[in-house]
Design an enzyme around this catalytic site. Structure first.
Site, PDB file in Angstrom:
ATOM      1  N   PRO A  10       5.566  -1.651  -9.353  1.00 21.61           N
ATOM      2  CA  PRO A  10       4.436  -2.449  -9.814  1.00 21.61           C
ATOM      3  C   PRO A  10       3.654  -1.820 -10.967  1.00 21.61           C
ATOM      4  O   PRO A  10       3.394  -0.616 -10.971  1.00 21.61           O
ATOM      5  CB  PRO A  10       3.528  -2.545  -8.583  1.00 21.61           C
ATOM      6  CG  PRO A  10       4.416  -2.297  -7.430  1.00 21.61           C
ATOM      7  CD  PRO A  10       5.529  -1.417  -7.907  1.00 21.61           C
ATOM      8  N   ASN A  11       3.313  -2.678 -11.902  1.00 22.07           N
ATOM      9  CA  ASN A  11       2.447  -2.357 -13.048  1.00 22.07           C
ATOM     10  C   ASN A  11       3.125  -1.534 -14.139  1.00 22.07           C
ATOM     11  O   ASN A  11       2.528  -1.296 -15.193  1.00 22.07           O
ATOM     12  CB  ASN A  11       1.146  -1.663 -12.592  1.00 22.07           C
ATOM     13  CG  ASN A  11       0.366  -2.535 -11.624  1.00 22.07           C
ATOM     14  OD1 ASN A  11       0.062  -3.670 -11.943  1.00 22.07           O
ATOM     15  ND2 ASN A  11       0.072  -2.025 -10.437  1.00 22.07           N
ATOM     16  N   ARG A  18      -1.277   0.210 -20.468  1.00 22.41           N
ATOM     17  CA  ARG A  18      -1.907   0.588 -19.206  1.00 22.41           C
ATOM     18  C   ARG A  18      -2.362   2.043 -19.247  1.00 22.41           C
ATOM     19  O   ARG A  18      -1.525   2.958 -19.337  1.00 22.41           O
ATOM     20  CB  ARG A  18      -0.876   0.419 -18.080  1.00 22.41           C
ATOM     21  CG  ARG A  18      -1.354   0.865 -16.735  1.00 22.41           C
ATOM     22  CD  ARG A  18      -0.210   0.927 -15.727  1.00 22.41           C
ATOM     23  NE  ARG A  18      -0.730   1.328 -14.434  1.00 22.41           N
ATOM     24  CZ  ARG A  18      -0.004   1.786 -13.442  1.00 22.41           C
ATOM     25  NH1 ARG A  18       1.303   1.899 -13.584  1.00 22.41           N
ATOM     26  NH2 ARG A  18      -0.567   2.127 -12.312  1.00 22.41           N
ATOM     27  N   TYR A  23      -0.613   7.410 -18.719  1.00 21.59           N
ATOM     28  CA  TYR A  23       0.799   7.016 -18.695  1.00 21.59           C
ATOM     29  C   TYR A  23       1.477   7.046 -20.063  1.00 21.59           C
ATOM     30  O   TYR A  23       2.684   6.758 -20.161  1.00 21.59           O
ATOM     31  CB  TYR A  23       0.941   5.625 -18.067  1.00 21.59           C
ATOM     32  CG  TYR A  23       0.468   5.582 -16.626  1.00 21.59           C
ATOM     33  CD1 TYR A  23       1.113   6.330 -15.642  1.00 21.59           C
ATOM     34  CD2 TYR A  23      -0.642   4.829 -16.252  1.00 21.59           C
ATOM     35  CE1 TYR A  23       0.677   6.316 -14.329  1.00 21.59           C
ATOM     36  CE2 TYR A  23      -1.095   4.799 -14.938  1.00 21.59           C
ATOM     37  CZ  TYR A  23      -0.428   5.552 -13.978  1.00 21.59           C
ATOM     38  OH  TYR A  23      -0.857   5.546 -12.672  1.00 21.59           O
ATOM     39  N   ASN A  75      11.016   5.002 -10.016  1.00 29.38           N
ATOM     40  CA  ASN A  75       9.574   5.197 -10.092  1.00 29.38           C
ATOM     41  C   ASN A  75       8.986   4.015  -9.333  1.00 29.38           C
ATOM     42  O   ASN A  75       8.839   2.920  -9.884  1.00 29.38           O
ATOM     43  CB  ASN A  75       9.077   5.217 -11.539  1.00 29.38           C
ATOM     44  CG  ASN A  75       7.571   5.479 -11.597  1.00 29.38           C
ATOM     45  OD1 ASN A  75       6.900   5.461 -10.561  1.00 29.38           O
ATOM     46  ND2 ASN A  75       7.052   5.724 -12.783  1.00 29.38           N
ATOM     47  N   ALA A  78       2.923   2.566  -7.254  1.00 25.82           N
ATOM     48  CA  ALA A  78       2.022   2.633  -6.091  1.00 25.82           C
ATOM     49  C   ALA A  78       2.777   2.499  -4.762  1.00 25.82           C
ATOM     50  O   ALA A  78       2.329   3.027  -3.731  1.00 25.82           O
ATOM     51  CB  ALA A  78       0.966   1.544  -6.201  1.00 25.82           C
ATOM     52  N   ASP A  88      13.231   2.747   3.875  1.00 24.48           N
ATOM     53  CA  ASP A  88      14.306   2.299   4.764  1.00 24.48           C
ATOM     54  C   ASP A  88      15.487   1.751   3.963  1.00 24.48           C
ATOM     55  O   ASP A  88      16.647   1.974   4.332  1.00 24.48           O
ATOM     56  CB  ASP A  88      13.795   1.231   5.734  1.00 24.48           C
ATOM     57  CG  ASP A  88      12.930   1.824   6.845  1.00 24.48           C
ATOM     58  OD1 ASP A  88      12.877   3.065   6.973  1.00 24.48           O
ATOM     59  OD2 ASP A  88      12.307   1.037   7.593  1.00 24.48           O
ATOM     60  N   GLU A  99      13.155  10.622  -7.203  1.00 24.84           N
ATOM     61  CA  GLU A  99      11.840   9.973  -7.355  1.00 24.84           C
ATOM     62  C   GLU A  99      11.214  10.493  -8.640  1.00 24.84           C
ATOM     63  O   GLU A  99      11.192  11.707  -8.881  1.00 24.84           O
ATOM     64  CB  GLU A  99      10.971  10.338  -6.143  1.00 24.84           C
ATOM     65  CG  GLU A  99       9.551   9.827  -6.254  1.00 24.84           C
ATOM     66  CD  GLU A  99       8.677  10.268  -5.083  1.00 24.84           C
ATOM     67  OE1 GLU A  99       9.171  10.386  -3.935  1.00 24.84           O
ATOM     68  OE2 GLU A  99       7.476  10.503  -5.328  1.00 24.84           O
ATOM     69  N   HIS A 101       7.953  10.152 -11.623  1.00 24.29           N
ATOM     70  CA  HIS A 101       6.624   9.654 -12.007  1.00 24.29           C
ATOM     71  C   HIS A 101       6.269  10.156 -13.393  1.00 24.29           C
ATOM     72  O   HIS A 101       6.555  11.307 -13.736  1.00 24.29           O
ATOM     73  CB  HIS A 101       5.551  10.154 -11.029  1.00 24.29           C
ATOM     74  CG  HIS A 101       5.800   9.724  -9.625  1.00 24.29           C
ATOM     75  ND1 HIS A 101       5.531   8.452  -9.177  1.00 24.29           N
ATOM     76  CD2 HIS A 101       6.330  10.394  -8.580  1.00 24.29           C
ATOM     77  CE1 HIS A 101       5.874   8.361  -7.899  1.00 24.29           C
ATOM     78  NE2 HIS A 101       6.369   9.520  -7.516  1.00 24.29           N
ATOM     79  N   SER A 103       3.026  10.445 -14.440  1.00 25.14           N
ATOM     80  CA  SER A 103       1.877  11.335 -14.269  1.00 25.14           C
ATOM     81  C   SER A 103       2.187  12.377 -13.189  1.00 25.14           C
ATOM     82  O   SER A 103       3.133  12.208 -12.397  1.00 25.14           O
ATOM     83  CB  SER A 103       0.643  10.517 -13.858  1.00 25.14           C
ATOM     84  OG  SER A 103       0.843   9.915 -12.592  1.00 25.14           O
ATOM     85  N   ARG A 108      -3.814  14.226  -9.117  1.00 29.51           N
ATOM     86  CA  ARG A 108      -4.635  13.005  -9.101  1.00 29.51           C
ATOM     87  C   ARG A 108      -5.240  12.782  -7.702  1.00 29.51           C
ATOM     88  O   ARG A 108      -5.363  13.709  -6.926  1.00 29.51           O
ATOM     89  CB  ARG A 108      -3.775  11.831  -9.582  1.00 29.51           C
ATOM     90  CG  ARG A 108      -3.233  12.074 -11.004  1.00 29.51           C
ATOM     91  CD  ARG A 108      -2.430  10.908 -11.509  1.00 29.51           C
ATOM     92  NE  ARG A 108      -3.244   9.707 -11.633  1.00 29.51           N
ATOM     93  CZ  ARG A 108      -2.733   8.476 -11.748  1.00 29.51           C
ATOM     94  NH1 ARG A 108      -1.428   8.304 -11.776  1.00 29.51           N
ATOM     95  NH2 ARG A 108      -3.537   7.441 -11.849  1.00 29.51           N
TER      96      ARG A 108
HETATM   97  C1  DQA Z   1       3.106   6.502 -11.051  1.00 33.87           C
HETATM   98  C2  DQA Z   1       2.067   7.217 -10.163  1.00 33.87           C
HETATM   99  C3  DQA Z   1       1.593   6.293  -9.046  1.00 33.87           C
HETATM  100  O1  DQA Z   1       0.650   6.967  -8.236  1.00 33.87           O
HETATM  101  C4  DQA Z   1       0.942   5.062  -9.642  1.00 33.87           C
HETATM  102  O2  DQA Z   1       0.560   4.174  -8.612  1.00 33.87           O
HETATM  103  C5  DQA Z   1       1.786   4.379 -10.659  1.00 33.87           C
HETATM  104  C6  DQA Z   1       2.575   5.179 -11.588  1.00 33.87           C
HETATM  105  C7  DQA Z   1       3.516   7.359 -12.268  1.00 33.87           C
HETATM  106  O3  DQA Z   1       4.544   7.071 -12.852  1.00 33.87           O
HETATM  107  O4  DQA Z   1       2.803   8.295 -12.635  1.00 33.87           O
HETATM  108  O5  DQA Z   1       1.751   3.161 -10.790  1.00 33.87           O
HETATM  109  O6  DQA Z   1       4.260   6.266 -10.280  1.00 33.87           O
END
Ligand code: DQA
Length: 149
Positions: A10-11, A18, A23, A75, A78, A88, A99, A101, A103, A108
């Site tokens: 998401p996002n 953003r 980011y 990634n 959230a 799962d 995994e 990210h 950031s 944080r």
């Molecule tokens: C994120 C870090 C997450 O905590 C956050 O909700 C995101 C982006 C990152 O790429 O830094 O949406 O996954």
């Protein structure tokens, strides 16, 4: 040639506009183009999927098995911090994954410090901006080439 699925939660469709101080200024399309280049240079193929909906990401993970995906970079944004369903799904398909990210989630808010995915991942890369994906791919290539030299 291995197929690598790159999942974005998401996002992340908003990357570029953003919160650029957190980011970065690269768009998702920029990041995906860089990933494609790196994969092609190593003889692999990247497939991309972004969704704001948890169930669509679950479906993408489930479908990865029949699509012969050999590795996943995710990634989950959230959903990393909330989703038992994604965990799962990743356990169910048993495809190795990293995994990732942009950031550094550990610098944080406390709610970002817990991941439902990290302990079943090959590893976690966090905090290097768009370069986090590159680092994840270097590790993915090593993993793939180790298991299928
Ligand atoms: C994120 C870090 C997450 O905590 C956050 O909700 C995101 C982006 C990152 O790429 O830094 O949406 O996954």
């Amino acid at each position: 040639m291995s197929k690598i699925l790159v999942l974005q939660g998401p996002n992340l469709n908003l990357l570029g506009t953003r919160e650029p101080s957190i980011y970065g200024s690269q768009t998702l399309a920029d990041i995906q183009a860089d990933i494609d280049k790196l994969c092609r240079a190593r003889g692999h193929k990247a497939l991309h999927f972004q969704s704001n909906a948890e169930h669509e990401l679950v479906n993408a993970i489930q479908n990865a098995k029949q699509d012969n995906i050999e590795f996943i970079v995710i990634n989950a944004a959230a959903l990393t911090h909330t989703s038992v369903a994604l965990r799962d799904a990743l356990s169910a398909v048993g495809i190795a994954f990293i995994e990732c990210h942009l950031s550094n989630v550990y610098s944080r808010e406390a709610f970002r410090h817990h991941s439902y995915l990290a302990d079943i991942a090959i590893g976690v890369i966090s905090g290097f901006g768009a370069q986090s994906y590159e680092l994840a791919l270097i590790a993915a290539f090593a993993h793939l080439e180790q298991s299928d030299p």
